[in-house]
Scaffold this motif. Structure first.
Motif, PDB file in Angstrom:
ATOM      1  N   SER A  92       0.850  -1.206   0.000  1.00  0.00           N
ATOM      2  CA  SER A  92       0.000   0.000   0.000  1.00  0.00           C
ATOM      3  C   SER A  92       0.876   1.243   0.000  1.00  0.00           C
ATOM      4  O   SER A  92       1.959   1.248   0.585  1.00  0.00           O
ATOM      5  CB  SER A  92      -0.901   0.006   1.227  1.00  0.00           C
ATOM      6  N   PRO A  93       0.421   2.322  -0.629  1.00  0.00           N
ATOM      7  CA  PRO A  93       1.233   3.555  -0.656  1.00  0.00           C
ATOM      8  C   PRO A  93       1.355   4.174   0.734  1.00  0.00           C
ATOM      9  O   PRO A  93       0.533   3.912   1.619  1.00  0.00           O
ATOM     10  CB  PRO A  93       0.452   4.460  -1.616  1.00  0.00           C
ATOM     11  N   TRP A  94       2.334   5.071   0.944  1.00  0.00           N
ATOM     12  CA  TRP A  94       2.618   5.637   2.253  1.00  0.00           C
ATOM     13  C   TRP A  94       1.477   6.495   2.792  1.00  0.00           C
ATOM     14  O   TRP A  94       1.279   6.631   3.995  1.00  0.00           O
ATOM     15  CB  TRP A  94       3.886   6.490   2.189  1.00  0.00           C
ATOM     16  N   TYR A  95       0.692   7.057   1.857  1.00  0.00           N
ATOM     17  CA  TYR A  95      -0.369   7.947   2.311  1.00  0.00           C
ATOM     18  C   TYR A  95      -1.671   7.205   2.597  1.00  0.00           C
ATOM     19  O   TYR A  95      -2.638   7.804   3.073  1.00  0.00           O
ATOM     20  CB  TYR A  95      -0.635   9.026   1.257  1.00  0.00           C
ATOM     21  N   ALA A  96      -1.743   5.925   2.344  1.00  0.00           N
ATOM     22  CA  ALA A  96      -2.987   5.175   2.554  1.00  0.00           C
ATOM     23  C   ALA A  96      -3.096   4.754   4.017  1.00  0.00           C
ATOM     24  O   ALA A  96      -3.007   3.569   4.368  1.00  0.00           O
ATOM     25  CB  ALA A  96      -3.031   3.972   1.622  1.00  0.00           C
ATOM     26  N   VAL A  97      -3.283   5.740   4.901  1.00  0.00           N
ATOM     27  CA  VAL A  97      -3.357   5.473   6.341  1.00  0.00           C
ATOM     28  C   VAL A  97      -4.575   4.631   6.674  1.00  0.00           C
ATOM     29  O   VAL A  97      -4.562   3.798   7.584  1.00  0.00           O
ATOM     30  CB  VAL A  97      -3.387   6.806   7.116  1.00  0.00           C
ATOM     31  N   TRP A  98      -5.683   4.825   5.914  1.00  0.00           N
ATOM     32  CA  TRP A  98      -6.920   4.107   6.199  1.00  0.00           C
ATOM     33  C   TRP A  98      -6.795   2.600   6.015  1.00  0.00           C
ATOM     34  O   TRP A  98      -7.615   1.833   6.512  1.00  0.00           O
ATOM     35  CB  TRP A  98      -8.027   4.647   5.300  1.00  0.00           C
ATOM     36  N   ARG A 138      -4.101   0.969   7.004  1.00  0.00           N
ATOM     37  CA  ARG A 138      -3.305   0.457   8.125  1.00  0.00           C
ATOM     38  C   ARG A 138      -3.936   0.705   9.491  1.00  0.00           C
ATOM     39  O   ARG A 138      -3.575   0.077  10.464  1.00  0.00           O
ATOM     40  CB  ARG A 138      -1.909   1.093   8.093  1.00  0.00           C
TER      41      ARG A 138
END
Length: 419
Positions: free
Chosen positions: A54-60, A62
């Protein structure tokens, strides 16, 4: 020799045959195992395709909102406090401005300057929002000056802590259970008028002989809180309480003489206080301090006319409040013209002040005497300790025995005197 090689080759052949038989027995078939379950050899892992990261900005991907429940409650509580503070501050400002707007026509009519800035009035219309100054979120003040017989008028509006709901609730609860704290949980207005007779330091030595009137203490007080005001105000503690025939039962007159009361209660004031209801706390004319004096200089006469109100409810007509404030301001004119009493009345007023002066002098002398005795005792103790340090052990013992004997004899003398 040939026979030996034949025997050896035969034994090797038999050994190979036996190994083949062991291998057939011990080694399982590879084909069924491969068909039954997948192969997990290193080669199979190397050849499989990895899952995309997953990309670094996909906090949702994680985290979830359920991980931040406690933070959410804290933010919600902070939002409630901030919203309540903003609402309460604006509400208090609106209440203070609304009261000043109610009495602004009277102030603009009676004074040449209303508010803290010196600006010429082109009409009697005054912007209430500009003449109210906030000392805090619950304390507001206004000012007026420029009138005959009056140096200035200070208006203080003390409101409930609407900007702090917790403190507001605590004050309301305490006021419900304790009568002394009941008025602190209400909105109140205090108007203090300083007469312009030149005797007060705030008048900068300016004298107007036509504005002078005699010194005295007189008040109209709401009976509901009369005890509280008598305890809190030193000047009211010097008066006697009486009912007045022309006043309603919920009001009492506190004064130093009936003649003073007859003079102060002029017709316009008498008529309007009947219509006020319970929002009128007291109207006081005084030359004595509010707090009990601790110095003789504090007994110097300083004339004040004070109007104390519980903020009038919306059911009270604005005209009633305006007439009350107007009668309160014009009381200074009435006193300047009429509050000049007979020598018999003034002797009684003067005797009260002289008696208070004697009491204060006596209290100051007793306090000074106690301070002197304390300093003398400390000095004696220092001399005694210095004397003991200079003695030998035997001399100290003899000195202390002599001291104890003297104390014993003094105690016996006191007992014989009491008997």
């Amino acid at each position: 020799m040939a026979g030996f090689f034949k025997a050896s080759s035969a034994s090797i052949a038999s050994a190979v045959a036996s190994d083949d038989d062991f291998a057939d027995y011990s080694t399982p078939s590879v084909a069924p195992a491969a068909a039954a379950e997948p192969s997990f050899s290193p080669l199979s892992f190397a050849s499989s395709t990895p899952a995309p990261a997953s990309p670094w900005y996909a906090v949702w991907e994680r985290h979830s909102l359920s991980e931040f429940k406690s933070e959410g409650w804290i933010l919600l509580a902070m939002a409630v406090v901030v919203i309540a503070h903003i609402w309460g501050s604006k509400r208090n400002r609106a209440i203070a401005t609304g009261f000043i707007a109610t009495i602004a026509p009277v102030l603009s009519k009676e004074f040449s300057q209303v508010g803290f800035s010196k600006q010429a009035k082109e009409s009697e219309d005054v912007d209430a929002d500009k003449i109210v100054k906030a000392n805090s979120n619950q304390d507001f003040v206004s000012y007026a000056t420029g009138r005959n017989n009056v140096a200035f008028l200070n208006t203080t509006i003390k409101l409930q802590r609407r900007n702090n709901p917790v403190a507001w609730f605590i004050e309301a609860a305490l006021g419900f259970f304790f009568e002394a704290l009941a008025t602190t949980s209400n909105d109140s207005v205090t108007m203090i008028l300083c007469p312009f007779d030149g005797a007060d330091p705030t008048t900068n030595g300016k004298t107007n002989s036509n504005s002078k009137y005699d010194n005295f203490v007189w008040a109209i007080v709401n009976k509901k809180h009369m005890r509280r005001w008598r305890e809190e105000r030193y000047d009211l503690s010097l008066t006697r309480t009486s009912d007045w025939e022309s006043l309603p039962n919920w009001l009492a007159v506190m004064g130093e003489s009936k003649e003073i009361g007859d003079t102060c209660l002029y017709n316009e004031l008498k008529e309007i206080v009947k219509e006020c209801g319970s929002f009128l706390e007291f109207l006081l004319v005084s030359d004595m301090p509010k707090e009990k004096p601790t110095k003789l200089s504090e007994l110097t006469p300083r004339k004040r006319i004070t109007l104390e109100l519980t903020l009038p409810p919306s059911s009270v007509a604005p005209e009633t409040v305006q007439r009350l404030v107007q009668a309160f301001i014009r009381l200074a004119d009435h006193l300047a013209a009429n509050a000049h009493f007979r020598p018999e009345v003034l002797r009684k007023v003067k005797a009260t002040r002289e008696d208070e002066t004697r009491k204060l002098k006596k209290a100051i002398e007793e306090e000074t005497k106690e301070e002197r005795e304390l300093k003398l005792a400390e000095k004696k103790k220092e001399l005694r300790d210095a004397k003991l340090r200079s003695m030998s052990a035997a001399e100290q013992k003899k000195f202390l025995e002599k001291e104890r004997e003297k104390e014993r004899k003094d105690a016996m003398k006191k007992q014989s005197r009491k008997a």
